[in-house]
Design a protein around this motif. Structure first.
Motif, PDB file in Angstrom:
ATOM      1  N   LYS A   1     -11.723  30.719   8.766  1.00  0.00           N
ATOM      2  CA  LYS A   1     -12.216  29.836   9.845  1.00  0.00           C
ATOM      3  C   LYS A   1     -13.560  30.636  10.549  1.00  0.00           C
ATOM      4  CE  LYS A   1     -12.305  26.145  12.613  1.00  0.00           C
ATOM      5  NZ  LYS A   1     -12.433  24.769  11.975  1.00  0.00           N
TER       6      LYS A   1
ATOM      7  N   GLN B   1     -19.878  20.108  14.538  1.00  0.00           N
ATOM      8  CA  GLN B   1     -18.555  19.865  14.973  1.00  0.00           C
ATOM      9  C   GLN B   1     -18.331  20.898  16.122  1.00  0.00           C
ATOM     10  OE1 GLN B   1     -15.824  20.276  11.820  1.00  0.00           O
ATOM     11  NE2 GLN B   1     -16.384  18.523  10.781  1.00  0.00           N
ATOM     12  N   THR B   2     -18.724  20.471  17.359  1.00  0.00           N
ATOM     13  CA  THR B   2     -18.583  21.310  18.553  1.00  0.00           C
ATOM     14  C   THR B   2     -17.213  21.689  19.061  1.00  0.00           C
ATOM     15  OG1 THR B   2     -18.902  19.290  20.164  1.00  0.00           O
ATOM     16  CG2 THR B   2     -20.923  20.336  19.387  1.00  0.00           C
ATOM     17  N   ASN B   3     -16.391  20.742  18.790  1.00  0.00           N
ATOM     18  CA  ASN B   3     -14.740  21.086  19.045  1.00  0.00           C
ATOM     19  C   ASN B   3     -14.124  21.932  17.955  1.00  0.00           C
ATOM     20  OD1 ASN B   3     -14.833  19.696  21.449  1.00  0.00           O
ATOM     21  ND2 ASN B   3     -14.476  17.593  20.381  1.00  0.00           N
ATOM     22  N   ILE B   4     -14.339  23.079  18.193  1.00  0.00           N
ATOM     23  CA  ILE B   4     -13.388  24.066  16.993  1.00  0.00           C
ATOM     24  C   ILE B   4     -12.073  23.981  17.256  1.00  0.00           C
ATOM     25  CG2 ILE B   4     -13.689  26.658  16.234  1.00  0.00           C
ATOM     26  CD1 ILE B   4     -16.478  26.870  17.410  1.00  0.00           C
ATOM     27  N   THR B   5     -11.458  23.603  16.177  1.00  0.00           N
ATOM     28  CA  THR B   5      -9.977  23.660  15.888  1.00  0.00           C
ATOM     29  C   THR B   5      -9.562  24.947  15.242  1.00  0.00           C
ATOM     30  OG1 THR B   5     -10.025  21.298  16.139  1.00  0.00           O
ATOM     31  CG2 THR B   5      -7.946  22.289  15.355  1.00  0.00           C
TER      32      THR B   5
END
Length: 536
Positions: A153, A184-188
């Motif tokens: 990641k 993709q601003t929401n990093i999971t």
């Protein structure tokens, strides 16, 4: 060796020395005569003086009879006594040899069993370590995989950042728009694994468990040893309970492990930690989880701390007869003879759980959360919902094993149940109070009142309350002699813990191993003593 003749005039008796041939009274006179009256040798002058009128014969005439008597002694001794002694010596040597072989055989069995036990412990250690290793490897795989996913990641994010920076510097408006739209601003992050865990809790009863696993040697000292040490000759004793000569005691203690053996548990003397006048009257008491004790009297349950201060008071809808603490839930239970109810303390309130057919006089909650209730002629087991189970039976003569139960306590080591039976005449008894020990199926094991369970000067005259401690010792409050007695879990009397000027009413051992005892009369102020008799 000849002794010197002493004159009568000096107040002493003249004595002839062995093999002396002359008279001690008439110097120089030969002892040629024998006085049959006095059975002694005398001289010619003695015949007409001190032995005048006696039956006298020549000494030479007595010699044949004396020789015949000596020959008879020689023959009988050689043909009987000497032979019997030689035979006894031979038999004793054989017995000694057999005895040594027997004890060598027993010792060999003990060693073999000890080695097996060591091997079993080694296997148990190896199995436990293997399981720990397996869990460690599983956790390592999970953490390694999780770390790999995080690194991937991280690499993807770094690559995306590099592309963004390059786009900002060299790309067209369309390329910037497309990149901005696709970000993709929401990093999971990857899901963190749930690792296994391991903890080790040492068993504080390991010494008792090891003894049970190892086995038991029964010893019966010789009568001479018993007489010299004052031991009871009527009872066999276990190797763990039998007092040894002082020269052996130290070596035994020096080889015990760090477990709670009897010599490491009991203090030499009972120590009074504190004593005070109770702020409330006490009819019954039991330990409270977290410290202090619960007490009851009349319609009230009171929590007292170790300084005798009231921490909490709870009103009961009925008069309380007895209270006990659940070792599992740590909730307080109580019973009342007013309406035959059994109650549990929850949310600060005594709630009725069930009713008994006969008046409940005492109760105890077992480790498997069963409620033992003592009623007339019976101890009965109930579920927390009030469903009855096993109970005490009658004896061979159709007499109840327990007639008038007064106090109940369960041993935390072997689950035996001790009951004080006051044997009241109103219940058909004879006022012969006793402490009765039952097994977990409520079958009688023994009664402490019986002679085979007395040791030294023990007497249990009018026992009133019993309680087990965490080591399996049984404390008995003895009313008549104002004593607190300590008994072992297997029925042996250990010692008097404390003697008071007032009569003991009830006892309990709190969660810290301190013995609480209440002394005084029924309708007077009660004194409380906190006693320490164990090292832990």
């Amino acid at each position: 060796m000849a002794e010197k003749a002493i004159s009568f005039y000096e107040g002493q008796i003249l004595v002839r020395g062995k093999d002396q041939t002359t008279c001690v009274q008439h110097k120089g006179e030969t002892l040629d005569w024998f006085c049959e009256t006095c059975y002694d040798v005398i001289c010619a002058k003695c015949v007409s003086t001190s032995h005048k009128g006696h039956d006298i014969i020549l000494l030479s005439e007595v010699t044949p009879d004396n020789k015949r008597r000596i020959k008879t002694f020689i023959n009988e001794t050689e043909q009987k006594e000497l032979i019997e002694i030689h035979q006894e010596i031979s038999a004793t040597q054989n017995s000694l040899s057999e005895d040594m072989k027997h004890y060598e055989s027993v010792a060999e069995e003990v060693k073999k069993e000890g080695e097996k036990l060591k091997e079993d412990i080694d296997v148990l250690i190896a199995e436990t370590l293997a399981r720990l290793k397996h869990l460690e490897e599983e956790n390592t795989k999970l953490l390694t995989g999780y770390s790999t996913e995080l690194e991937k990641k991280l690499a993807d994010l770094k690559e995306q950042l590099t592309h963004c920076k390059e786009t900002l510097q060299t790309s067209t408006d369309i390329q910037v728009f497309d990149l901005s739209k696709g970000l993709q601003t929401n990093i999971t992050l990857p899901e963190k694994p749930k690792l296994g865990s391991a903890n080790f809790t040492p068993n504080n009863r390991r010494n008792t468990i090891l003894k049970e696993a190892f086995g038991k040697v029964s010893l019966r000292p010789s009568e001479q040893f018993q007489s010299s040490t004052g031991l009871d000759q009527s009872n066999e004793t276990s190797v763990y309970d039998n007092p040894l000569p002082s020269g052996h005691q130290q070596s035994v203690k020096g080889n015990t492990d760090t477990g709670q053996g009897p010599e490491k548990v009991l203090l030499p003397q009972t120590e009074i930690i504190s004593e005070w006048k109770s702020p409330c009257r006490i009819n019954a008491l039991c330990p409270k989880s977290g410290g202090g004790v619960w007490t009851s009297y009349g319609y009230k349950v009171t929590h007292l701390n170790s300084q005798g201060e009231i921490q909490q008071e709870i009103q009961s809808p009925v008069d309380i007869k007895d209270i006990t603490l659940s070792p599992t839930t740590h909730n307080l239970w109580a019973c009342s003879t007013a309406d035959n109810s059994v109650m549990e303390l929850t949310s600060g309130k005594l709630t009725r759980r069930f009713e008994t057919k006969n008046e409940p006089r005492c109760l105890c909650v077992t480790r498997d959360e069963r409620i033992l209730v003592g009623t007339k002629h019976r101890i009965t087991e109930y579920t927390p919902r009030g469903n009855p189970g096993i109970g005490t039976k009658t004896s061979l003569f159709k007499k109840p094993i327990v007639r008038s139960p007064q106090s109940i306590s369960q041993c935390p080591i072997n689950d035996n149940v001790a009951v004080v039976d006051t044997d009241q005449k109103g219940d058909g008894g004879k006022d012969k109070d006793a402490v009765i020990v039952l097994d977990r199926q409520l079958q009688q094991l023994y009664r402490y009142r019986e002679s085979q369970h007395y040791r030294r000067s023990m007497s249990l005259t009018l026992p009133r309350a019993v309680t087990y401690d965490s080591h399996g010792h049984l404390v008995v409050a003895e009313f008549a002699n104002r004593c607190l007695h300590l008994l072992s879990g297997d029925g042996q009397y250990l010692r008097v813990l404390h003697t008071d000027i007032e009569r003991p009413r009830t006892v309990c051992v709190d969660t810290e191993g301190v013995l609480w005892a209440v002394f005084g009369r029924v309708f007077s102020d009660h004194n409380v003593k906190r006693l320490q008799y164990t090292s832990v």
